[in-house]
Design a protein around this motif. Structure first.
Motif, short mmCIF file in Angstrom:
data_model
loop_
_atom_site.label_atom_id
_atom_site.label_comp_id
_atom_site.label_asym_id
_atom_site.label_seq_id
_atom_site.Cartn_x
_atom_site.Cartn_y
_atom_site.Cartn_z
N LEU A 1 0.19 -3.13 11.66
CA LEU A 1 -1.21 -3.45 11.93
C LEU A 1 -1.43 -4.94 12.18
CD1 LEU A 1 -2.83 -1.21 9.17
CD2 LEU A 1 -2.56 -0.68 11.60
N SER B 1 -1.78 -7.91 14.20
CA SER B 1 -2.00 -8.20 15.62
C SER B 1 -2.98 -9.36 15.73
CB SER B 1 -2.57 -6.98 16.35
OG SER B 1 -3.78 -6.56 15.76
N THR C 1 -6.56 -10.92 12.25
CA THR C 1 -6.31 -9.57 11.74
C THR C 1 -5.23 -9.58 10.67
OG1 THR C 1 -6.94 -8.60 13.86
CG2 THR C 1 -5.66 -7.22 12.37
N THR C 2 -4.16 -10.33 10.92
CA THR C 2 -3.06 -10.41 9.98
C THR C 2 -3.52 -11.00 8.65
OG1 THR C 2 -1.43 -10.63 11.75
CG2 THR C 2 -0.76 -11.40 9.57
N ALA D 1 -6.57 -10.96 7.47
CA ALA D 1 -7.49 -10.02 6.83
C ALA D 1 -6.72 -8.94 6.07
CB ALA D 1 -8.40 -9.39 7.87
N TYR D 2 -5.65 -8.42 6.67
CA TYR D 2 -4.86 -7.39 5.99
C TYR D 2 -4.13 -7.97 4.78
CZ TYR D 2 -5.68 -3.65 9.35
OH TYR D 2 -6.26 -2.67 10.11
#
Length: 341
Positions: free
Chosen positions: A104, A106, A110-111, A113-114
């Motif tokens: 996930l 990307s 985003t990275t 947030a994860y």
């Protein structure tokens, strides 16, 4: 896997669902660095389960089963254990799909947030899972892990002696770990062991969980195999975790952020050294491929951690950081360049 063992596994898995071997289909799912193998079982109605094959003479599955049931009872996201056959090393598990967290990643936002989501799950684990029944991540275990580095990376693979600063660094890293509050530690909390299922992160591969340092799983995630964060990004993640741990009472108010950040850098150095040793052992002893090419990534992690630690001007830390930069890195890169492509 022998045809006899695959037949026994398939027959057992079918029986657990009240079916015959002809009623189901079994396909390879994924393996890992251990001797465990995983298969996806498809039932006549289209539902799926995962069968773990862990030969009992090579893997003890009982800790996995005990921890899975205990953590699930505590409301933690782990796969449900449908059935067990510890004598043969077969487990029937909930199927969490095919999306480990790294798939996930990307883009930077985003990275990050994860990773923040995964750090929140670490807090849940530490808040809900009592560490008292787990093996202690004590001086002996920390030392055995650190000793993998001179034994397998330096001696067996590079034929390089450890530096004069090694024993002092070894002792200092152990003391940094032992100075932290003791919590439940997954021990391999990397993105590959976090599955996204039904919009929630689930933990897998937790059979080696221990009672150990507060920062260990944070480091497994932030200094893992898929990302390298800047010193500012790393510090921001650690600071968010620090404040949450203070609010939850997992970290006493007497520990300031600078101290905790230094402990995190020391923990990161310990884990990077361990990983360098383990990856060489997996290659040399266990004949597994694909690990040596990951060494430069963890060497980067090691240098990032040592750079932060050596800013305190502890002589042994400064000397060890210099040795890593001027001796270890060139030796590793030369050895990798000599390998057949």
């Amino acid at each position: 896997m022998s045809s006899y063992r695959i037949n026994a596994l398939t027959t057992w898995a079918a029986q657990q669902n009240g079916l015959t071997q002809a009623d189901i289909s079994l396909s390879s799912a994924v393996g890992d660095a251990s001797f465990r193998r995983y298969y996806r079982l498809t039932l006549p109605d289209g539902n799926t389960q995962v069968v773990m094959d862990a030969p009992p003479d090579q893997e003890d599955s009982q800790p996995f089963v005990i921890i899975a049931r205990r953590w699930r009872s505590a409301g933690l996201p782990v796969p449900k254990v449908h059935a067990t056959n510890l004598a043969d090393g077969f487990l029937l598990l909930e199927d969490l799909g095919n999306t480990p967290l790294q798939h996930l990643f990307s883009g930077d936002a985003t990275t990050q947030a994860y990773h923040a989501q995964a750090l929140t799950l670490i807090a849940e684990l530490q808040n809900r899972a009592n560490p008292d029944s787990l093996p202690a991540y004590d001086t002996a275990l920390l030392g055995r892990e650190l000793d993998l580095f001179p034994e397998w990376c330096l001696s067996a693979w590079l034929t390089l002696p450890p530096p004069n600063s090694w024993q002092a660094i070894r002792e200092q890293l152990i003391q940094h770990a032992l100075a932290q509050p003791v919590v439940t530690v997954h021990r391999d909390y990397d993105a590959m062991n976090l599955m996204m299922h039904d919009q929630r992160l689930f933990m897998i591969d937790f059979q080696d969980a221990v009672a150990g340092p507060l920062s260990y799983d944070v480091i497994s995630l932030l200094r893992g195999r898929y990302c390298r964060f800047s010193s500012e990004q790393f510090a921001n993640f650690v600071e968010a975790f620090y404040h949450q741990a203070r609010r939850d009472g997992r970290l006493p108010s007497s520990v300031d952020f600078a101290t905790f950040l230094s402990q995190c850098h020391a923990m990161a150095a310990q884990r990077s050294l361990k990983v360098l040793g383990i990856f060489c052992r997996l290659t040399l002893r266990d004949q597994k491929s694909g690990y040596l090419e990951r060494l430069p990534h963890f060497l980067d992690h090691l240098e990032d951690s040592l750079s932060a630690l050596s800013s305190s001007n502890v002589p042994e830390q400064v000397a060890f950081a210099e040795w890593v930069k001027l001796t270890l890195r060139p030796a590793i890169m030369k050895r990798l360049a000599e390998m057949p492509s």
